[in-house]
Design a protein around this motif. Structure first.
Motif, mmCIF file in Angstrom:
data_model
loop_
_atom_site.group_PDB
_atom_site.id
_atom_site.type_symbol
_atom_site.label_atom_id
_atom_site.label_comp_id
_atom_site.label_asym_id
_atom_site.label_seq_id
_atom_site.Cartn_x
_atom_site.Cartn_y
_atom_site.Cartn_z
ATOM 1 N N HIS A 307 0.844 -1.201 0.000
ATOM 2 C CA HIS A 307 0.000 0.000 0.000
ATOM 3 C C HIS A 307 0.881 1.253 0.000
ATOM 4 O O HIS A 307 2.052 1.206 0.395
ATOM 5 N N SER A 309 0.990 3.572 1.957
ATOM 6 C CA SER A 309 1.443 3.964 3.296
ATOM 7 C C SER A 309 2.491 3.013 3.872
ATOM 8 O O SER A 309 2.901 3.154 5.025
ATOM 9 N N ALA A 466 1.269 -2.009 5.027
ATOM 10 C CA ALA A 466 0.635 -0.695 5.157
ATOM 11 C C ALA A 466 0.830 -0.195 6.575
ATOM 12 O O ALA A 466 0.857 -0.989 7.527
ATOM 13 N N SER A 467 0.947 1.103 6.720
ATOM 14 C CA SER A 467 0.979 1.695 8.065
ATOM 15 C C SER A 467 -0.396 2.204 8.452
ATOM 16 O O SER A 467 -0.646 2.480 9.632
ATOM 17 N N GLU A 468 -1.297 2.349 7.487
ATOM 18 C CA GLU A 468 -2.672 2.760 7.771
ATOM 19 C C GLU A 468 -3.493 1.532 8.146
ATOM 20 O O GLU A 468 -3.618 0.596 7.354
ATOM 21 N N ARG A 469 -4.062 1.553 9.345
ATOM 22 C CA ARG A 469 -4.830 0.404 9.814
ATOM 23 C C ARG A 469 -6.008 0.097 8.896
ATOM 24 O O ARG A 469 -6.318 -1.079 8.638
ATOM 25 N N GLN A 470 -6.651 1.109 8.370
ATOM 26 C CA GLN A 470 -7.801 0.860 7.511
ATOM 27 C C GLN A 470 -7.397 0.117 6.244
ATOM 28 O O GLN A 470 -8.146 -0.712 5.730
ATOM 29 N N ALA A 471 -6.193 0.398 5.736
ATOM 30 C CA ALA A 471 -5.720 -0.327 4.550
ATOM 31 C C ALA A 471 -5.536 -1.804 4.859
ATOM 32 O O ALA A 471 -5.845 -2.675 4.027
#
Length: 546
Positions: A307, A309, A466-471
């Motif tokens: 991702h 992020s 990914a660093s974005e949890r939602q991703a």
């Protein structure tokens, strides 16, 4: 002979086998070097069939070549025959009663001892056989033949103890309800692969641990290491006939599944072979005494999705290991790499190719080599054929793409960049050091997840970076059936017994999760027991009274 049950035993606590570093000057490096030198001075070894504890030499001799030096072979082995399979089945069934009625603590002790033998007395010998015969480097042999094999046996004992403790929660007044977990009626056929010595031990070991008898056909390319595993189990106390060791080819399997006493298949190997065996077994249903349990772990077309992020450096290094450890010859190895354009163009591509360029390829005996040979001629030709096809389709080879089979079966780590997400190397299982990259627009993340889900017939492993949890959550939900083992910011290989139960569905197998309690349910047939303490005084119901 009846055995007194004078206590309820509890097994010792189990934990994962510590992995040794093999650093320069360490005692483990010296021990392994000595084992390798001794083994090379004595080869080729001779491997017989083992039936009822006796060596059987059929004089139908086959060879197990060393993939790093294919003109030489690690061992010769006596290939079994259908007639020998019949004898093995008869002997196993004769051994069955004593084995299944052996007190649980004694069966447990045998496998705990086998784990200690594998991780101690025979550690370096098992590793040497795995390195020379199956082309693994030191670390890959360590995590397989030493650590994982011991883990399968130790945690297996722990899981079976847990299984046997599962009892009915309620008892009516005057009654006692119990459940016993019987071994299957008949024998289990274990068909093990070349790529993990530990799986060679686990495929016959798991059903035997719960009281089954097993006919074991090892992969020809892992014959010697698997023979050593068999000898360890025998030394630990597995009685003659409980596990029958029969090297050979497809005729061994076909003979076994013709028997009316066939009760289960425990298989690791190719998807096509597994499907074919399933069909053959189905066509024999009318001759079997029971409905056979079919347990299999097969292929994979495993993926990383990066991702926008993602932490780039970690994603790069994890993708190097995931694709090229053990030359990509793991069922879980990375083969499909989906990278968001901003990440690809801002460091990922450059770093990935720079790191891969550092990989040294050569014989396992050279400590500098990260990659060794692929397992044999068929694998070499198949992998190089995939690379050739990718080029013909317009794929761009960013690094690697070449091989050298003059002495050993060596293929350079290869990255193919494709603009077609359904190209040959994005769909077919390669089982070698080849990864195909597809770059997607940052805004197309969810479309790419759908693409990942629908491109392959397999569903074994995958990783989301990914660093974005939602991703992470979005990918997890969209790819719910695309992988039986999924990883966050970690490569898609390296499941550890007792930590990440391993297995996938779709075309990757029955997802019975080796390395967990789940696998043992497949090799037992539960029986409920109700004991009444207070007899009836009348057959009438109270509602019958007037």
């Amino acid at each position: 002979m009846a055995t007194a049950q004078l206590a309820t035993f509890k097994i010792p606590p189990v934990s994962n086998e510590p992995m040794l570093s093999y650093a320069p000057g360490s005692p483990e490096r010296a021990g392994l070097q000595a084992a390798l030198a001794e083994m090379q001075s004595q080869l080729p070894f001779e491997v017989p069939c083992i039936i009822n504890g006796q060596e059987v030499r059929t004089n139908n001799i086959q060879k197990q070549p060393m993939p790093h030096d294919h003109a030489r072979h690690l061992c010769t082995f006596h290939e079994g025959s259908p007639e020998l399979v019949e004898k093995a089945i008869a002997g196993a069934l004769q051994a069955k009663d004593a084995w299944e009625t052996m007190p649980w603590n004694d069966r447990a002790a045998i496998f705990l001892k086998a784990a200690d033998l594998a991780s101690g007395k025979y550690r370096y010998k098992l590793m040497a056989a795995t390195m020379l015969g199956q082309g693994k480097n030191t670390w890959q042999a360590e995590i397989d033949a030493a650590a994982e094999l011991a883990d399968f046996f130790r945690f297996g004992v722990s899981y079976v103890e847990e299984l046997y403790a599962q009892q009915p929660p309620k008892n009516a007044p005057g009654c006692w309800n119990r459940t016993e977990y019987r071994p299957l009626e008949g024998f289990v056929l274990a068909v093990s692969p070349f790529n993990f010595t530990a799986i060679g031990g686990n495929l016959p070991g798991s059903p035997a641990l719960v009281g089954n008898v097993v006919v074991w056909k090892p992969a020809p390319a892992a014959t010697y290491s698997n023979y050593l595993v068999f000898k360890i189990l025998a030394e630990a106390g597995v009685p003659p006939g409980v596990i029958q060791f029969i090297p050979g080819g497809a005729e061994i399997v076909q003979a076994a599944i013709q028997s009316p006493n066939f009760a289960s298949l425990h298989f690791t190997g190719s998807t096509n072979v597994f499907k074919s065996l399933w069909k053959d077994i189905s066509s024999n249903l009318d001759k079997y005494k029971v409905y056979p349990r079919i347990v299999g772990e097969t292929g994979g077309k495993n993926w990383h999705v990066i991702h926008k992020s993602a932490e780039v450096r970690n994603a790069v290094l994890q993708s190097v290991r995931g694709a090229f450890e053990y030359q990509g010859q793991k069922c879980s190895a990375l083969s499909r790499l989906y990278v968001s354009r901003s990440v690809w163009e801002n460091g990922f591509k450059t770093q990935y190719l720079e790191e891969i360029a550092k990989i040294k390829v050569g014989p396992c005996l050279d400590w500098n080599n990260y990659m060794g040979p692929v397992i044999g001629r068929r694998a070499y030709d198949n992998i190089t054929g995939f690379i050739k096809k990718a080029k013909e389709e317009g794929g761009e080879v960013l690094i690697g793409g070449s091989g050298d089979d003059s002495k050993g079966f060596f293929i350079q780590p290869t990255v193919i960049l494709t603009k077609d997400p359904r190209s040959t190397t994005m769909v077919g299982e390669i089982f070698g050091p080849v990864v195909t990259a597809y770059v997607f627009e940052d805004s197309d993340y969810e479309k790419t997840l759908e693409l990942i889900d629908k491109t392959s017939i397999y569903g074994l492993t995958g990783a989301i970076f990914a660093s974005e949890r939602q991703a992470l959550l979005t990918a997890t939900n969209r790819l719910r059936n695309a992988a039986g083992n999924i990883y966050y910011n970690e490569k898609c290989t390296g499941a550890v017994v007792g930590q990440q139960p391993f297995g996938g569905a779709r075309g990757s197998g029955t997802n019975d999760k080796a390395g967990s309690i789940s696998i043992f349910y497949r090799f037992v047939s539960a029986r409920s027991i109700k004991e009444n303490f207070v007899g009836l005084e009348d057959f009438h119901y109270p509602s019958n009274l007037v």
